[in-house]
Design an enzyme around this catalytic site. Structure first.
Site, PDB file in Angstrom:
ATOM      1  N   GLU A 131      17.643 -20.498  -2.837  1.00 28.00           N
ATOM      2  CA  GLU A 131      18.817 -19.837  -2.261  1.00 28.00           C
ATOM      3  C   GLU A 131      19.209 -18.573  -3.019  1.00 28.00           C
ATOM      4  O   GLU A 131      19.883 -17.701  -2.452  1.00 28.00           O
ATOM      5  CB  GLU A 131      19.994 -20.828  -2.201  1.00 28.00           C
ATOM      6  CG  GLU A 131      19.739 -21.927  -1.166  1.00 28.00           C
ATOM      7  CD  GLU A 131      20.693 -23.096  -1.238  1.00 28.00           C
ATOM      8  OE1 GLU A 131      20.971 -23.692  -0.189  1.00 28.00           O
ATOM      9  OE2 GLU A 131      21.158 -23.451  -2.353  1.00 28.00           O
ATOM     10  N   ASP A 159      19.012 -27.454   9.263  1.00 25.66           N
ATOM     11  CA  ASP A 159      18.718 -28.710   9.956  1.00 25.66           C
ATOM     12  C   ASP A 159      19.971 -29.145  10.697  1.00 25.66           C
ATOM     13  O   ASP A 159      21.021 -28.510  10.579  1.00 25.66           O
ATOM     14  CB  ASP A 159      18.304 -29.779   8.939  1.00 25.66           C
ATOM     15  CG  ASP A 159      19.415 -30.052   7.943  1.00 25.66           C
ATOM     16  OD1 ASP A 159      20.271 -30.893   8.209  1.00 25.66           O
ATOM     17  OD2 ASP A 159      19.457 -29.371   6.880  1.00 25.66           O
TER      18      ASP A 159
END
Ligand code: SAH
Length: 236
Positions: A12, A200
């Protein structure tokens, strides 16, 4: 201004660190409290970029160090999340209006779910930073959803648990760090923004989706956070 940028996982923050490296900025690495803080000076501004490791405790350490030790005046979290709102698809962006800890439960004493005495179920993100994020989205013509984020020390990959979080917290997305960063920033009165890109849908196939889309979704969020920095006046 000193600005802290936090991700949970190395994936990230790597797109951010690589971006500044490629732009030729000097990056100082400061190791403290189990994290490495990448310090980048850009004219009058200083950025501190670090990944915390996964979960609320780790993210709270990183946010606390950024504020108490490095004197960061703004905190931006960039990373990925499970989408709870059915309109959110992989790669979509969301900022938190407010955040709750879905795994806090002292209801045995009559408290509401997610409530801690002398704290609150929800902690609101900074309106001004969120407004900047929305301005960036408008400029780039990129959809940006606003909604409640629920955080807990669990990877949600189960339809019934997902529905439980939606029902109890009205959350649009679920992840494992945002609410703890909110608690720290609120305690220190430091404006913060939690930005997430969807990896997701927190359902039975969330693990497979996460593995497939982590890097791409993390990049989307990191790139957007660079645009937020520019809009904040950082002369990148
Ligand atoms: N695959 C990793 C673990 C990832 S945990 C490993 O093996 O080490 C999931 C991370 O992404 C957390 O940092 C969390 O904030 C975020 N996240 C994305 N989807 C999530 C979901 N469905 N539930 C909870 N957190 C999620």
């Amino acid at each position: 201004m000193k600005i802290g940028i936090i991700g949970a996982m190395i994936e990230e923050v790597t797109p951010l660190v690589e971006f500044f490296k490629n732009q030729g900025y000097k990056i100082e690495e400061i190791a403290l409290g189990g994290n490495v803080f990448h310090k980048i000076i850009i004219q009058n501004d200083t950025l501190y970029i670090a990944y915390s490791k996964i979960g609320k405790v780790h993210a709270a350490i990183t946010a606390s160090v950024m504020i108490a030790r490095f004197e960061c005046e703004r905190i931006i979290f960039t990373g990925v999340a499970g989408g709870l709102d059915s309109r959110l698809k992989v790669g979509d962006l969301l900022i938190a209006t407010k955040l709750a800890q879905h795994d806090v439960n002292i209801t045995a004493f009559g408290h509401p779910l997610g409530f801690i005495p002398e704290s609150a179920v929800y902690i609101e993100a900074d309106g001004a930073l969120n407004a900047i994020a929305k301005k960036v989205a408008q400029k780039l013509n990129k959809p940006l959803m606003e909604g409640i984020i629920a955080s807990g020390d669990q990877f949600i990959c189960d339809e019934s648990k997902k529905q439980w979080i939606i029902q109890n917290f009205q959350a649009s997305a679920v992840e494992m760090e945002g609410a703890s960063v909110a608690v720290v920033c609120n305690a220190f009165k430091i404006p913060f923004c939690i930005l997430r890109s969807i990896s997701d849908s927190a359902d039975g196939s969330a693990d497979v989706s996460f593995d497939e889309f982590l890097e791409e979704a993390a990049r989307v969020s990191a790139q957007f956070s660079i645009e937020i920095l520019k809009e904040l006046g950082v002369k990148i």
